[in-house]
Design an enzyme around this catalytic site. Sequence first.
Site, PDB file in Angstrom:
ATOM      1  N   ARG A  99     -17.980  -9.950 -20.541  1.00 34.26           N
ATOM      2  CA  ARG A  99     -17.554 -10.658 -21.748  1.00 34.26           C
ATOM      3  C   ARG A  99     -16.032 -10.589 -21.892  1.00 34.26           C
ATOM      4  O   ARG A  99     -15.427  -9.540 -21.607  1.00 34.26           O
ATOM      5  CB  ARG A  99     -18.242 -10.025 -22.974  1.00 34.26           C
ATOM      6  CG  ARG A  99     -18.188 -10.914 -24.215  1.00 34.26           C
ATOM      7  CD  ARG A  99     -19.273 -10.481 -25.194  1.00 34.26           C
ATOM      8  NE  ARG A  99     -18.996  -9.163 -25.770  1.00 34.26           N
ATOM      9  CZ  ARG A  99     -18.265  -8.969 -26.860  1.00 34.26           C
ATOM     10  NH1 ARG A  99     -17.763  -9.992 -27.494  1.00 34.26           N
ATOM     11  NH2 ARG A  99     -18.070  -7.754 -27.327  1.00 34.26           N
ATOM     12  N   ASP A 127       6.275 -19.266 -32.611  1.00 34.90           N
ATOM     13  CA  ASP A 127       5.748 -18.332 -33.610  1.00 34.90           C
ATOM     14  C   ASP A 127       4.990 -17.166 -32.976  1.00 34.90           C
ATOM     15  O   ASP A 127       5.130 -16.022 -33.406  1.00 34.90           O
ATOM     16  CB  ASP A 127       4.876 -19.068 -34.641  1.00 34.90           C
ATOM     17  CG  ASP A 127       3.674 -19.735 -34.019  1.00 34.90           C
ATOM     18  OD1 ASP A 127       3.686 -19.977 -32.800  1.00 34.90           O
ATOM     19  OD2 ASP A 127       2.704 -20.027 -34.749  1.00 34.90           O
ATOM     20  N   ASP A 151       7.952 -28.242 -31.219  1.00 39.61           N
ATOM     21  CA  ASP A 151       7.264 -28.611 -32.462  1.00 39.61           C
ATOM     22  C   ASP A 151       8.148 -28.497 -33.704  1.00 39.61           C
ATOM     23  O   ASP A 151       7.814 -29.058 -34.753  1.00 39.61           O
ATOM     24  CB  ASP A 151       6.039 -27.708 -32.679  1.00 39.61           C
ATOM     25  CG  ASP A 151       5.098 -27.710 -31.498  1.00 39.61           C
ATOM     26  OD1 ASP A 151       5.104 -28.710 -30.762  1.00 39.61           O
ATOM     27  OD2 ASP A 151       4.367 -26.721 -31.306  1.00 39.61           O
ATOM     28  N   ASP A 153       8.326 -26.112 -35.739  1.00 39.15           N
ATOM     29  CA  ASP A 153       7.527 -25.630 -36.868  1.00 39.15           C
ATOM     30  C   ASP A 153       7.863 -24.197 -37.281  1.00 39.15           C
ATOM     31  O   ASP A 153       7.079 -23.548 -37.967  1.00 39.15           O
ATOM     32  CB  ASP A 153       6.024 -25.750 -36.549  1.00 39.15           C
ATOM     33  CG  ASP A 153       5.620 -24.969 -35.310  1.00 39.15           C
ATOM     34  OD1 ASP A 153       6.501 -24.399 -34.653  1.00 39.15           O
ATOM     35  OD2 ASP A 153       4.418 -24.936 -34.995  1.00 39.15           O
ATOM     36  N   ARG A 195       1.486 -29.705 -32.675  1.00 41.51           N
ATOM     37  CA  ARG A 195       0.500 -28.802 -33.305  1.00 41.51           C
ATOM     38  C   ARG A 195       0.218 -29.215 -34.749  1.00 41.51           C
ATOM     39  O   ARG A 195      -0.089 -30.344 -35.009  1.00 41.51           O
ATOM     40  CB  ARG A 195       0.970 -27.346 -33.221  1.00 41.51           C
ATOM     41  CG  ARG A 195       0.826 -26.794 -31.837  1.00 41.51           C
ATOM     42  CD  ARG A 195       0.685 -25.324 -31.866  1.00 41.51           C
ATOM     43  NE  ARG A 195       1.794 -24.716 -32.598  1.00 41.51           N
ATOM     44  CZ  ARG A 195       1.905 -23.438 -32.813  1.00 41.51           C
ATOM     45  NH1 ARG A 195       1.004 -22.603 -32.357  1.00 41.51           N
ATOM     46  NH2 ARG A 195       2.921 -22.949 -33.466  1.00 41.51           N
TER      47      ARG A 195
HETATM   48  O1  F6P Z   1       3.835 -25.498 -29.014  1.00 41.47           O
HETATM   49  C1  F6P Z   1       4.241 -26.397 -28.057  1.00 41.47           C
HETATM   50  C2  F6P Z   1       3.093 -27.245 -27.600  1.00 41.47           C
HETATM   51  O2  F6P Z   1       3.610 -28.152 -26.665  1.00 41.47           O
HETATM   52  C3  F6P Z   1       2.316 -27.950 -28.714  1.00 41.47           C
HETATM   53  O3  F6P Z   1       2.967 -29.098 -29.180  1.00 41.47           O
HETATM   54  C4  F6P Z   1       1.012 -28.222 -28.010  1.00 41.47           C
HETATM   55  O4  F6P Z   1      -0.059 -28.304 -28.953  1.00 41.47           O
HETATM   56  C5  F6P Z   1       0.828 -27.013 -27.150  1.00 41.47           C
HETATM   57  O5  F6P Z   1       2.099 -26.459 -26.938  1.00 41.47           O
HETATM   58  C6  F6P Z   1       0.192 -27.333 -25.819  1.00 41.47           C
HETATM   59  O6  F6P Z   1       0.023 -26.172 -25.111  1.00 41.47           O
HETATM   60  P1  F6P Z   1      -0.488 -26.103 -23.605  1.00 41.47           P
HETATM   61  O7  F6P Z   1       0.746 -26.035 -22.750  1.00 41.47           O
HETATM   62  O8  F6P Z   1      -1.295 -24.872 -23.557  1.00 41.47           O
HETATM   63  O9  F6P Z   1      -1.287 -27.340 -23.314  1.00 41.47           O
END
Ligand code: F6P
Length: 370
Positions: A99, A127, A151, A153, A195
């Site tokens: 698991r 973040d 993002d 954010d 996001r």
């Molecule tokens: O946080 C940056 C980001 O590019 C987001 O905009 C997106 O949701 C995510 O990362 C995608 O992550 P991964 O590289 O895991 O597909």
Amino acid sequence: MASPRKPRIRRIAITTGGGDAPGLNAVIRAVVMAAQRQDWECVGIRSGYDGLLSSSPRSGLVPLTPERVRGITNLGGTILGTTNAGNPLHYPTRLASGRLVERDRTREVVQALKRERVDARVAIGGDGSLGIAHALSKTGLRGVGVPTTIDNDLDRTVSTFGFESAVSFATECIDRLHTTAESHRRIMVVEVMGRYAGWIALNSGVSGDAHCILIPEIAYDIRKVAAALREREQSGASYSIVVVAEGAKPRGGRHSVVEKKIGAAERLGGVGAHVAAELASLTGKETRHVVLGHLLRGGSPTTFDRLLSLRFGAAAVRGLAEGRSGVMVALNPPAVAYVPLATATRRMKRVPRSSDTVRTARDLGICLGD
Ligand code: F6P
């Protein structure tokens, strides 16, 4: 206020964590060059904190010298590698039963950094990475965070680096879609990353003259979107461009999730295809959708992002030299400021519904789906 006590620093470690963004290499270069002037040795941790927690061939530390970081300011990606599935606070671990569970491995990171004689860290990330930086600072390990994410954010900084590069590229893509959409008299739906925040969609959509922009902060009613596009058609417009943030959600509904794995954030996506199918059926118009996805994370940083990254990197070293720790460098125009990691990571920065850019979109007649 008393100034922070200046620490004795000989060796610092740099990490890049989470999704990559244009400008990461510029920060690394600025940190290494500024650290050399302080007489500090620099090492990079490979692949986020995986470099300290896993024993793959891509793990470990890399010495970072001025020679190693020469000519990388304009390069996208990160020379250190990154991961968004290696958060030491929620590290994916397979139990004997097979698991997969999440385990807190912060102590191991602290021990490894001490073993490697690292006196301070510069943690570059979004973040998640800044949350880890905050947790490590609370153990007494000195460190400064540098905010990155396409993002935008992150709270307490006017902008993260990488955001402007992503918005510029998205705008260029929207510009290109106008001509093909018009030639075919189609609706083109463009899904962009971001996001749970609509910064990329809003800024590129307004700059790219989109006709409708759907962002997570404003739940959309697809019938209102279809009505706005029909109205456009009645007034003589033959095509429409709809920009959709990956986190956009219908009124009373949820954002679209592709997958959620142990030890990683949920992956958003799919809303563009969904909106396109609904608009095709409601308007009867030929509709196509395109997902810009990871294209937004690639390529060279824009001049704004390069300069911001270099300023952030140099300010991180200055901060450490002045005795600061547990802080994030932040853009507070015209200056780069230091804000406590505790407050920077407390909440996500989302688009205020009453912001000037939202009001500009409305003034320009752009439908926001509400
Ligand atoms: O946080 C940056 C980001 O590019 C987001 O905009 C997106 O949701 C995510 O990362 C995608 O992550 P991964 O590289 O895991 O597909």
